[in-house]
Design an enzyme around this catalytic site. Structure first.
Site, PDB file in Angstrom:
ATOM      1  N   THR A  35     -26.326 -21.606  -0.422  1.00 17.20           N
ATOM      2  CA  THR A  35     -27.431 -21.554   0.540  1.00 17.20           C
ATOM      3  C   THR A  35     -26.944 -21.068   1.892  1.00 17.20           C
ATOM      4  OG1 THR A  35     -28.472 -23.436  -0.582  1.00 17.20           O
ATOM      5  CG2 THR A  35     -29.267 -22.910   1.619  1.00 17.20           C
TER       6      THR A  35
ATOM      7  N   LEU B 192     -24.818 -27.958   3.561  1.00 14.77           N
ATOM      8  CA  LEU B 192     -25.595 -26.961   2.829  1.00 14.77           C
ATOM      9  C   LEU B 192     -24.816 -26.609   1.581  1.00 14.77           C
ATOM     10  CD1 LEU B 192     -26.822 -24.337   5.487  1.00 14.77           C
ATOM     11  CD2 LEU B 192     -28.172 -26.135   4.398  1.00 14.77           C
ATOM     12  N   ASP B 193     -25.511 -26.398   0.472  1.00 15.88           N
ATOM     13  CA  ASP B 193     -24.843 -25.903  -0.730  1.00 15.88           C
ATOM     14  C   ASP B 193     -24.115 -24.604  -0.412  1.00 15.88           C
ATOM     15  OD1 ASP B 193     -25.930 -27.964  -2.182  1.00 15.88           O
ATOM     16  OD2 ASP B 193     -27.543 -26.766  -3.056  1.00 15.88           O
ATOM     17  N   ARG B 194     -23.036 -24.344  -1.130  1.00 18.12           N
ATOM     18  CA  ARG B 194     -22.284 -23.109  -0.919  1.00 18.12           C
ATOM     19  C   ARG B 194     -23.168 -21.884  -1.074  1.00 18.12           C
ATOM     20  NH1 ARG B 194     -18.735 -19.288  -3.345  1.00 18.12           N
ATOM     21  NH2 ARG B 194     -19.323 -19.790  -5.494  1.00 18.12           N
TER      22      ARG B 194
END
Length: 303
Positions: free
Chosen positions: A144, A140-142
């Protein structure tokens, strides 16, 4: 098969592997590393050789005068950066001998990198559960928040990774966006061709090429300011959901990348990106049982 590190994780962080050229203008491995890491103080870097902290594949220390070509890979522990504390905890939603599922908060990176080592979901989880074999199955993106899965042991890791590779995991997200002047008709499917170019933090859309990304977007609720949507990605391109909503004139609230790249700024913990990994569903490759996980988190700016 992945190359095994001769060094065990330290404080939940794995050693870094560096590829060293077998031929070149440098007389020694240490000379190559001094040039490769020119931003570091050379005396301290060379002292790490003297202390036996640069390690070969067989676990032996690489001598300071080891000639170029003596080793193709070396390992070392990164010097821990001064980290900004991420004041949010991970929540373990599921744990068995093969699989761990957590609820990741906004701002916490999935894995160590850059200026974040201890402040990463992987390192925190390894320390919390006392298991250095934990490895993320996806990312997951930081920015998100939401569901993130980890393999708990190497012998069964591949079975879960294949689920992702073969698109056999149903992922569902939520987002809150600024409401456009003209709200599109929902549900809708958005497709485009996303390109990630080396050296660029943002992806771009190539309108001349066939789509390689697809998302089903459904309306959950709306008011005069924002739109709350449910997102079902069919593909998993980098930043796909953020790009697709921005292309529809519904950039996600507090997104510093899309539709416009904003100057880098310190994290504002009161304004997290309004994107949440909400649900995961799949058939367990080991037991054949149906698995379903749902986040306990919510989006603060949803209407």
């Amino acid at each position: 098969m992945a190359m095994l590190s001769p060094l065990p994780p330290r404080d939940g962080v794995g050693a870094t592997r560096l590829h060293v050229p077998l031929h070149g203008e440098w007389p020694t491995i240490s000379a190559y590393m001094v040039e490769r890491f020119h931003h570091l103080e050379s005396g301290e870097l060379l002292a790490r050789f003297d202390r036996g902290e640069i390690i070969a594949r067989d676990g032996s220390a690489v001598p300071l005068d080891a000639p170029l070509g003596a080793q193709e890979f070396v390992w070392y522990y990164r010097e821990p950066p001064v980290e900004t504390d991420i004041p949010f905890d991970i929540d373990v939603l599921h744990e068995d001998r093969d699989l761990v599922v957590i609820d990741k908060p906004h701002f916490l990176p999935s894995t160590p990198g850059g200026k974040y080592l201890q402040s990463s979901a992987l390192v925190r989880l390894r320390r919390l559960l006392g298991n250095d074999e934990l490895t993320p199955i996806h990312r997951l993106d930081r920015a998100t928040a939401g569901l993130l899965m980890f393999s708990a042991r190497p012998s069964t890791r591949g079975a879960y990774q294949l689920l992702l590779q073969n698109r056999r995991v149903e992922k569902v997200y939520e987002a809150v966006s600024a409401r456009p002047a003209d709200l599109p008709a929902f549900p809708l499917v958005h497709r485009n061709h996303i390109v990630k170019e080396r050296g660029h933090v943002c992806v771009r859309v190539d309108a001349a090429r066939e789509p390689n990304s697809e998302t089903l977007i459904e309306l959950l609720s709306t008011d005069e300011q924002v739109v709350h949507t449910l997102l079902r990605p069919h593909t998993g391109k980098m930043h796909q959901l953020r790009v697709h909503l921005a292309a529809l004139g519904m950039g996600i609230l507090h997104d510093g990348f899309y539709p416009d790249l904003l100057p880098e700024a310190p994290d504002d913990f009161e304004r997290p990106l309004q994107l949440l990994a909400r649900e995961l569903r799949f058939i367990d490759p080991l037991s054949g049982a149906e698995r379903e996980f749902r986040t306990r988190r919510t989006l603060a700016f949803a209407p």
